[in-house]
Design a protein around this motif. Sequence first.
Motif, PDB file in Angstrom:
ATOM      1  N   ILE A 128       0.847  -1.184   0.000  1.00  0.00           N
ATOM      2  CA  ILE A 128       0.000   0.000   0.000  1.00  0.00           C
ATOM      3  C   ILE A 128       0.884   1.235   0.000  1.00  0.00           C
ATOM      4  N   ASP A 129       0.280   2.385  -0.181  1.00  0.00           N
ATOM      5  CA  ASP A 129       1.014   3.647  -0.203  1.00  0.00           C
ATOM      6  C   ASP A 129       1.479   4.007   1.204  1.00  0.00           C
ATOM      7  N   SER A 130       2.754   4.311   1.350  1.00  0.00           N
ATOM      8  CA  SER A 130       3.316   4.579   2.673  1.00  0.00           C
ATOM      9  C   SER A 130       2.999   5.983   3.175  1.00  0.00           C
ATOM     10  N   SER A 131       2.816   6.926   2.284  1.00  0.00           N
ATOM     11  CA  SER A 131       2.630   8.320   2.692  1.00  0.00           C
ATOM     12  C   SER A 131       1.232   8.597   3.225  1.00  0.00           C
ATOM     13  N   THR A 132       0.229   7.869   2.733  1.00  0.00           N
ATOM     14  CA  THR A 132      -1.156   8.145   3.163  1.00  0.00           C
ATOM     15  C   THR A 132      -1.827   6.921   3.757  1.00  0.00           C
ATOM     16  N   THR A 133      -1.928   5.863   2.981  1.00  0.00           N
ATOM     17  CA  THR A 133      -2.717   4.696   3.406  1.00  0.00           C
ATOM     18  C   THR A 133      -2.138   4.039   4.643  1.00  0.00           C
ATOM     19  N   ALA A 134      -0.804   3.826   4.684  1.00  0.00           N
ATOM     20  CA  ALA A 134      -0.184   3.155   5.827  1.00  0.00           C
ATOM     21  C   ALA A 134      -0.375   3.948   7.114  1.00  0.00           C
ATOM     22  N   GLU A 152      -2.933   5.484   8.009  1.00  0.00           N
ATOM     23  CA  GLU A 152      -4.310   5.368   8.462  1.00  0.00           C
ATOM     24  C   GLU A 152      -4.565   4.091   9.268  1.00  0.00           C
ATOM     25  N   LEU A 153      -3.564   3.199   9.345  1.00  0.00           N
ATOM     26  CA  LEU A 153      -3.702   1.969  10.134  1.00  0.00           C
ATOM     27  C   LEU A 153      -3.564   2.292  11.620  1.00  0.00           C
ATOM     28  N   ILE A 154      -4.407   1.683  12.428  1.00  0.00           N
ATOM     29  CA  ILE A 154      -4.377   1.885  13.883  1.00  0.00           C
ATOM     30  C   ILE A 154      -3.853   0.646  14.601  1.00  0.00           C
ATOM     31  N   GLY A 155      -4.235  -0.533  14.146  1.00  0.00           N
ATOM     32  CA  GLY A 155      -3.753  -1.755  14.797  1.00  0.00           C
ATOM     33  C   GLY A 155      -4.524  -2.979  14.353  1.00  0.00           C
ATOM     34  N   LYS A 158      -8.068  -2.294  12.383  1.00  0.00           N
ATOM     35  CA  LYS A 158      -8.619  -0.986  12.716  1.00  0.00           C
ATOM     36  C   LYS A 158      -7.883   0.083  11.914  1.00  0.00           C
ATOM     37  N   ALA A 159      -8.657   1.041  11.396  1.00  0.00           N
ATOM     38  CA  ALA A 159      -8.065   2.114  10.603  1.00  0.00           C
ATOM     39  C   ALA A 159      -8.986   3.321  10.633  1.00  0.00           C
ATOM     40  N   THR A 160      -8.421   4.468  10.248  1.00  0.00           N
ATOM     41  CA  THR A 160      -9.228   5.686  10.151  1.00  0.00           C
ATOM     42  C   THR A 160      -9.844   5.841   8.767  1.00  0.00           C
ATOM     43  N   ASN A 161      -9.515   4.930   7.865  1.00  0.00           N
ATOM     44  CA  ASN A 161     -10.078   4.926   6.510  1.00  0.00           C
ATOM     45  C   ASN A 161     -10.963   3.692   6.372  1.00  0.00           C
ATOM     46  N   ASN A 162     -12.187   3.855   5.888  1.00  0.00           N
ATOM     47  CA  ASN A 162     -13.127   2.735   5.861  1.00  0.00           C
ATOM     48  C   ASN A 162     -13.024   1.866   4.618  1.00  0.00           C
ATOM     49  N   ASP A 163     -12.178   2.200   3.659  1.00  0.00           N
ATOM     50  CA  ASP A 163     -12.049   1.366   2.455  1.00  0.00           C
ATOM     51  C   ASP A 163     -10.633   0.835   2.247  1.00  0.00           C
TER      52      ASP A 163
END
Length: 351
Positions: free
Chosen positions: A122-128, A130-133, A187-192
């Motif tokens: 995945i993209d490290s600058s944005t998508t990564a 958004e991961l919480i755990g 868990k993430a702050t992005n739902n998709d």
Amino acid sequence: MSDKLPQESQNEEVDLGQLFNAIGKLFEKLFSFIGQLIKGIFSAIIFSLKPIVNNFKMILIILMASALIGFVVERLRAPIYVSDMLVRPYYDSKYQLANNVDYFNALIGSENYKELSNIFEIDSSTTAKELIGFEIEIGPETQNDLLKEYDDYLKSLDSTLAVEVTYEDFIENRDILAGSIFSIKAKATNNDIFPSLEQGFIKTFENEYSTKLKARSDSIRQVQKLNYLVELERIENLQKTYLDIKTNESNKGEVRLGVDGLIPLIQEKTETKEFELFQEELRIRNALRLLEEEALEESEYYDILSSFEEVGTVELDIMERFSLVFPLVCLLIMIIVYIALRIFKFIKEYE
């Protein structure tokens, strides 16, 4: 003689009177104790409620303000989305799965987004970011699954130890890795983001140890299959030989004279074991079928029973409901401060 009888009767009446008086006093003390206990409990409740009633307006303002602040924090805070994936690992890859979940959480905690992007592609600058755990739990299991697992566990123990282990003890002390199906919660702050995480977990199941274990199992199955095929070929050769014997006997038939050379003529037949060979052939073919089924079932390192949802759902955790948590925390702080002040005042005024 007649003078003693009335005296003994009077003594008995006095003893009974004293006994009833003692019982009456005992009941009086008991009722008095119960009354004092109820009065003490009532006084303690009134004493506890008195500062709340005396400072009702201030307490209400503080609680309402804390609830409002908690509500604002809930609205301003980015929602947390969750999604689950059910997997069934094979070849003991569940141990690597549990270890990798801890590793992924450590990468998130240390903000090592570059490594996360390499693992999950995945993209490290944005998508990564958004991961919480991640969390791992034992997946859904039926009562029959638990009973079968308990039975297998007892078979692995010594007979003297197996008697002491009850089903309740087994369930209570059961480790998370004792299961065969696991639920992975992301868990993430992005739902998709969740469908893109599946590839990272797929890499987990095919590790060095599981690859070695699968190769060993495949080799053992292949050796067993070759042995069964050799045995099946031997049986088929025997069956063919018996068939040739029966055919020859039916065509020309060997005969000899009866006892002492007298008639009648008796045809001598060779004893064969076609039925036993047929049963043995069925057993071997059934064993070969089971080997093929086992090879098909365990041809992969894992089975995904349920993938991550395309869109995650908002996590509803009671600890994240700040509009409720903040007032409770404020109320607890006020109680602690009040008790501390009362203790301080008591110590200061104590003579």
